[in-house]
Write a protein that holds these residues in place. Structure first.
Motif, PDB file in Angstrom:
ATOM      1  N   GLN A 226      -3.615  11.784   5.951  1.00 10.97           N
ATOM      2  CA  GLN A 226      -3.694  10.818   5.209  1.00 10.97           C
ATOM      3  C   GLN A 226      -2.214   9.956   4.537  1.00 10.97           C
ATOM      4  OE1 GLN A 226      -6.099  13.396   3.135  1.00 10.97           O
ATOM      5  NE2 GLN A 226      -8.244  12.481   3.118  1.00 10.97           N
ATOM      6  N   ASN A 227      -1.397  10.692   4.709  1.00 10.12           N
ATOM      7  CA  ASN A 227       0.235  10.341   4.226  1.00 10.12           C
ATOM      8  C   ASN A 227       1.181   9.819   5.657  1.00 10.12           C
ATOM      9  OD1 ASN A 227      -0.020  11.460   1.555  1.00 10.12           O
ATOM     10  ND2 ASN A 227      -1.727  12.473   2.184  1.00 10.12           N
TER      11      ASN A 227
ATOM     12  N   ILE B  46      -1.327  -0.132  11.327  1.00 12.58           N
ATOM     13  CA  ILE B  46      -2.166  -0.040  11.552  1.00 12.58           C
ATOM     14  C   ILE B  46      -2.856   0.126  10.444  1.00 12.58           C
ATOM     15  CG2 ILE B  46      -4.570   0.268  13.168  1.00 12.58           C
ATOM     16  CD1 ILE B  46      -2.386   0.927  15.185  1.00 12.58           C
ATOM     17  N   ILE B  47      -3.757  -0.445   9.710  1.00 10.50           N
ATOM     18  CA  ILE B  47      -5.248  -0.536   8.994  1.00 10.50           C
ATOM     19  C   ILE B  47      -6.205   0.585  10.047  1.00 10.50           C
ATOM     20  CG2 ILE B  47      -7.182  -0.985   7.342  1.00 10.50           C
ATOM     21  CD1 ILE B  47      -4.964  -3.500   7.201  1.00 10.50           C
TER      22      ILE B  47
ATOM     23  N   VAL C 106      -3.605   4.173   3.508  1.00 10.08           N
ATOM     24  CA  VAL C 106      -2.147   3.806   3.264  1.00 10.08           C
ATOM     25  C   VAL C 106      -1.381   3.085   3.214  1.00 10.08           C
ATOM     26  CG1 VAL C 106       0.177   4.968   3.241  1.00 10.08           C
ATOM     27  CG2 VAL C 106      -1.005   6.197   3.253  1.00 10.08           C
ATOM     28  N   ARG C 107      -0.564   1.777   2.425  1.00  6.14           N
ATOM     29  CA  ARG C 107      -0.538   0.801   2.592  1.00  6.14           C
ATOM     30  C   ARG C 107       0.966   0.712   2.185  1.00  6.14           C
ATOM     31  NH1 ARG C 107      -4.362   1.121   3.802  1.00  6.14           N
ATOM     32  NH2 ARG C 107      -6.663  -1.000   4.376  1.00  6.14           N
TER      33      ARG C 107
ATOM     34  N   VAL D 204       1.287  -3.448   5.361  1.00  3.74           N
ATOM     35  CA  VAL D 204       0.872  -3.339   6.340  1.00  3.74           C
ATOM     36  C   VAL D 204      -0.192  -1.927   5.851  1.00  3.74           C
ATOM     37  CG1 VAL D 204       2.032  -4.701   7.649  1.00  3.74           C
ATOM     38  CG2 VAL D 204       2.537  -2.414   7.149  1.00  3.74           C
ATOM     39  N   GLY D 205      -1.108  -2.124   6.893  1.00  2.00           N
ATOM     40  CA  GLY D 205      -1.811  -0.064   6.656  1.00  2.00           C
ATOM     41  C   GLY D 205      -0.379   0.406   7.929  1.00  2.00           C
ATOM     42  N   VAL D 206      -0.652   2.440   7.728  1.00  2.00           N
ATOM     43  CA  VAL D 206      -0.545   2.679   8.066  1.00  2.00           C
ATOM     44  C   VAL D 206      -1.558   3.662   8.432  1.00  2.00           C
ATOM     45  CG1 VAL D 206       1.873   4.327   8.067  1.00  2.00           C
ATOM     46  CG2 VAL D 206       1.891   2.577   6.470  1.00  2.00           C
ATOM     47  N   MET D 207      -1.354   4.551   9.665  1.00  2.00           N
ATOM     48  CA  MET D 207      -1.640   4.937  10.191  1.00  2.00           C
ATOM     49  C   MET D 207      -1.105   6.211  11.577  1.00  2.00           C
ATOM     50  SD  MET D 207      -5.526   4.029  12.783  1.00  2.00           S
ATOM     51  CE  MET D 207      -6.256   5.271  13.596  1.00  2.00           C
ATOM     52  N   HIS D 208      -1.751   7.099  11.594  1.00  2.00           N
ATOM     53  CA  HIS D 208      -1.210   8.044  12.343  1.00  2.00           C
ATOM     54  C   HIS D 208      -2.558   7.798  13.944  1.00  2.00           C
ATOM     55  CE1 HIS D 208       1.791  10.347  11.822  1.00  2.00           C
ATOM     56  NE2 HIS D 208       1.468  10.490  10.919  1.00  2.00           N
ATOM     57  N   GLY D 209      -2.004   6.107  14.170  1.00  2.00           N
ATOM     58  CA  GLY D 209      -2.706   5.644  15.636  1.00  2.00           C
ATOM     59  C   GLY D 209      -2.515   6.575  17.210  1.00  2.00           C
ATOM     60  N   CYS D 210      -1.201   6.760  17.489  1.00  2.00           N
ATOM     61  CA  CYS D 210      -1.135   7.840  18.047  1.00  2.00           C
ATOM     62  C   CYS D 210      -0.804   9.551  18.266  1.00  2.00           C
ATOM     63  CB  CYS D 210       0.571   7.205  18.920  1.00  2.00           C
ATOM     64  SG  CYS D 210       0.632   7.111  20.389  1.00  2.00           S
ATOM     65  N   GLY D 211      -1.508   9.981  16.905  1.00  2.00           N
ATOM     66  CA  GLY D 211      -1.886  11.063  17.248  1.00  2.00           C
ATOM     67  C   GLY D 211      -0.345  12.357  16.751  1.00  2.00           C
TER      68      GLY D 211
END
Length: 436
Positions: A42-43, A100-101, A112-113, A122-129
């Motif tokens: 989430q952060n 990534i959103i 997070v933006r 931009v959004g921020v995401m742990h899209g790669c694990g």
């Protein structure tokens, strides 16, 4: 943690004892690890901005008794735990998120933006694990410290920033990772897989991930009115010829026995229907395993673009410009076969042979490979950690549906099972390396 058995039992059946104790110990620590995972998920922070993430990992390692140095090579963290004479085993995790959103629909989804380097929101995401990587990293550190009576040597925990932009490993090594802190005898890493069910692990001895190069090509021309093309040299046409010509580099110049990928990911030129522009820009990604193939790709691009320009009658000062982003280039990841086989045996013993498979090399890139390409020539191995919910994986196999990939806004790993598997696999591998 269960009470240790007698020393005789440990000597005779060490692996079985560790496996039994480790599974129950990780289960007990899982609620706390899940809380850490959710916090990190989430952060997330973008590459080169991992200030709070680095601070949290440094705090976790200090609480476990590590000698911690933060802000190494940016927001990298190095934790050392010296436990007598023995080998030095380094465990690495990457820490950065992606712009990534998140669209997973999960209650714990990242909201997070931030502003990126170009002042875009931009959004921020742990899209790669990487959140799974970091939590498994802390979980393994915890288990190894709790079991410090079962091994001797130095445990080196490295939380590496900026993997997604190919900068973190370079920066940490440049700052003296292997000289100021410790020179490892073995380096271990893991990476979540979006095509493997949680509970399983896959390893590829030898080449595991590819060389990655980003290349910009600026194609110049002589612009003019679209109604009078004979008075121009059209860079759109030249760029089109180049794109088609590029396809022959892999198919006709490089040995079919050596993997090669050249992808044109972006092409931009012109401003209006009836204007022939002066310039077209191409952006490419190059993938390979062998260094010689990588050099051949770049040399062929320069020769091909030059040839197209000459054939169109462009003067030398308008020749195409081929620019390789050397600062972003990363080498292929080569899993030392002996170390990979040892890790495979350890994980099979811990998880069961049916839960460990041989992975095929992939054309994705990872700057983890840099840790094995220093003058110290340290053996490295990274393994894939299944992240897909087993029921979802089975349904996708049955129905032929496509699962969300890494870097997808909808990638949501089965984190409880993945974390439990990752901690057990990494801990068992490190214990066996310490006790070779």
């Amino acid at each position: 943690m269960k009470t240790l058995l007698t020393s005789v039992a440990l000597l005779c059946c060490a692996n079985q004892v560790i496996a039994s104790d480790l599974e129950s110990a990780v289960s007990l620590s899982l609620p706390k690890l899940e809380q850490l995972y959710l916090h990190l998920h989430q952060n997330p922070e973008l590459s080169l901005q991992e200030k709070n993430t680095g601070a949290r990992l440094a705090q976790e390692l200090r609480q476990l008794g590590f000698d911690v140095t933060d802000r190494v090579g940016g927001y990298g963290v190095v934790g050392l735990f010296k436990n007598g004479l023995g080998p030095t085993v380094m465990i690495r995790a990457d820490t950065d998120g992606l712009p990534i959103i998140e669209q997973t629909g999960k209650s714990y989804a990242s909201k997070v933006r931030v502003q990126d380097a170009n002042n875009n929101t931009v959004g921020v995401m742990h899209g790669c694990g990487h959140d799974i990587h970091m939590t498994s990293f802390i979980g393994a550190a915890e288990q190894l410290i709790k079991n410090k009576h079962q091994w001797k040597g130095t445990l080196m925990m490295v939380a590496q920033p900026a993997e997604e932009v190919g900068a973190g490993a370079k920066a940490m090594l440049k700052e003296g990772l292997f000289s100021k802190f410790a020179k490892p005898d073995h380096v271990l890493g893991l990476h979540v897989s979006a095509s493997l069910p949680a509970g399983k692990v896959a390893i590829s001895p030898g080449y595991a991930l590819a060389n990655v190069d980003s290349v910009d090509i600026t194609v110049k021309g002589q612009g003019g009115h679209g109604a009078y093309p004979h008075t121009t040299i059209d860079p759109v046409v030249l760029a089109s010829r180049i794109v088609l010509g590029i396809q022959t580099i892999t198919s006709r110049e490089i040995s079919p026995l050596k993997p090669s990928v050249i992808t044109v990911g972006s092409i931009h030129g012109g401003s209006k229907h009836n204007i022939i522009s002066n310039e077209v820009k191409l952006q490419l990604t190059l993938r390979s395993y062998d260094r010689e193939v990588r050099d051949q790709q770049i040399a062929a691009l320069k020769r091909l673009t030059q040839g197209v320009a000459i054939s169109a009658g462009l003067p030398a000062d308008k020749a195409p410009v081929v620019y390789v982003h050397e600062s972003e280039s990363i080498p292929s990841t080569y899993n030392d076969p002996e170390l990979a086989n040892a890790v495979t045996a350890s994980i099979k013993n811990e998880l069961g042979e049916e839960n460990v498979v041989k992975a095929d090399p992939v054309m994705a890139g990872e700057d983890f490979g840099l840790f094995g390409r220093t003058v110290e020539n340290v053996p490295i191995t990274i393994f894939w950690l299944g992240g897909v919910n087993p029921q979802d994986y089975a349904a996708a196999q049955k129905n032929g549906t496509v699962l969300p990939s890494l870097h997808s806004s909808k990638f949501a790993p089965d984190y409880p099972l993945a974390l439990q598997t990752g901690v057990r696999a990494m801990t068992a591998s490190a214990l066996d390396l310490f006790n070779q």
